[in-house]
Design a protein around this motif. Structure first.
Motif, PDB file in Angstrom:
ATOM      1  N   HIS A  56       0.854  -1.183   0.000  1.00 49.89           N
ATOM      2  CA  HIS A  56       0.000   0.000   0.000  1.00 49.89           C
ATOM      3  C   HIS A  56       0.889   1.233   0.000  1.00 49.89           C
ATOM      4  CE1 HIS A  56      -3.528  -2.451   0.859  1.00 49.89           C
ATOM      5  NE2 HIS A  56      -2.784  -3.105   1.738  1.00 49.89           N
ATOM      6  N   SER A  57       0.451   2.273  -0.669  1.00 45.01           N
ATOM      7  CA  SER A  57       1.263   3.489  -0.724  1.00 45.01           C
ATOM      8  C   SER A  57       1.424   4.061   0.685  1.00 45.01           C
ATOM      9  CB  SER A  57       0.629   4.526  -1.646  1.00 45.01           C
ATOM     10  OG  SER A  57      -0.632   4.908  -1.144  1.00 45.01           O
ATOM     11  N   GLY A  58       2.645   4.477   0.992  1.00 43.77           N
ATOM     12  CA  GLY A  58       2.938   5.043   2.303  1.00 43.77           C
ATOM     13  C   GLY A  58       3.423   4.013   3.317  1.00 43.77           C
ATOM     14  N   ASP A  59       3.379   2.728   2.994  1.00 44.31           N
ATOM     15  CA  ASP A  59       3.854   1.685   3.903  1.00 44.31           C
ATOM     16  C   ASP A  59       5.127   1.070   3.345  1.00 44.31           C
ATOM     17  OD1 ASP A  59       1.742   2.018   5.636  1.00 44.31           O
ATOM     18  OD2 ASP A  59       0.540   0.405   4.759  1.00 44.31           O
ATOM     19  N   LEU A  60       6.096   0.804   4.223  1.00 47.98           N
ATOM     20  CA  LEU A  60       7.339   0.175   3.796  1.00 47.98           C
ATOM     21  C   LEU A  60       7.217  -1.345   3.683  1.00 47.98           C
ATOM     22  CD1 LEU A  60       9.909   2.191   5.954  1.00 47.98           C
ATOM     23  CD2 LEU A  60       9.451   2.431   3.523  1.00 47.98           C
ATOM     24  N   LEU A  61       6.302  -1.935   4.464  1.00 48.40           N
ATOM     25  CA  LEU A  61       6.146  -3.385   4.482  1.00 48.40           C
ATOM     26  C   LEU A  61       4.815  -3.781   3.849  1.00 48.40           C
ATOM     27  CD1 LEU A  61       7.366  -4.048   8.135  1.00 48.40           C
ATOM     28  CD2 LEU A  61       8.650  -4.388   6.033  1.00 48.40           C
TER      29      LEU A  61
END
Length: 155
Positions: A56-61
């Protein structure tokens, strides 16, 4: 019963069940009483392919980081019949009570783990250095989809 899966979700292959008759003849011989008839089927669970994590955009994992596994099985036909003596106080009214359950498919999904990194995406206003954030930790809810039914009868 037809189970619908989310788009792109992996579903296990069609599952079956093994019919089993429960032998209660020894009880009738030993105790001298009428015993119930029991016939059912043992479910044979089939594990499907893990569902792919999504970014998901904005998540690193990815989310969920622990993949969800679909498990499918068939709850087979079940029949339980028991003698009901002297139903109305008269031996002429002897009957049999039955409980029948038709075969049905059941689909379950295991819970998945959601873990968020303690860093944000690189921040342009901070010279490209990520900021600290509160990490996320959680579980997705397990699912159970099926339509079991039963019919109670008296003959």
């Amino acid at each position: 019963m037809t189970c619908m899966a989310a788009a792109g979700a992996a579903t296990p292959a069609a599952a079956g069940s093994v019919p089993v008759g429960v032998p209660l003849d020894a009880v009738k011989t030993t105790l001298g009483v009428d015993t119930p008839r029991v016939a059912t089927a043992v479910p044979m669970p089939v594990v499907g392919a893990p569902e792919a994590p999504r970014y998901h955009s904005g998540d690193l994992l990815p989310s969920p980081i622990l993949p969800v596994l679909p498990v499918s099985t068939e709850l087979g036909d079940t029949l339980v019949g028991a003698p009901v003596p002297n139903l109305l106080g008269d031996p002429k009214t002897d009957g049999e009570g039955t409980l029948e359950s038709p075969a049905t498919n059941v689909l379950t999904r295991t819970p998945g783990a959601i873990v968020g990194a303690p860093l944000t995406m690189p921040d342009g206003s901070n010279y490209g250095i990520p900021n600290l954030t509160t990490p996320k930790l959680g579980l997705t809810a397990p699912e159970l989809v099926g339509t079991p039914a039963a019919l109670l009868g008296l003959r």
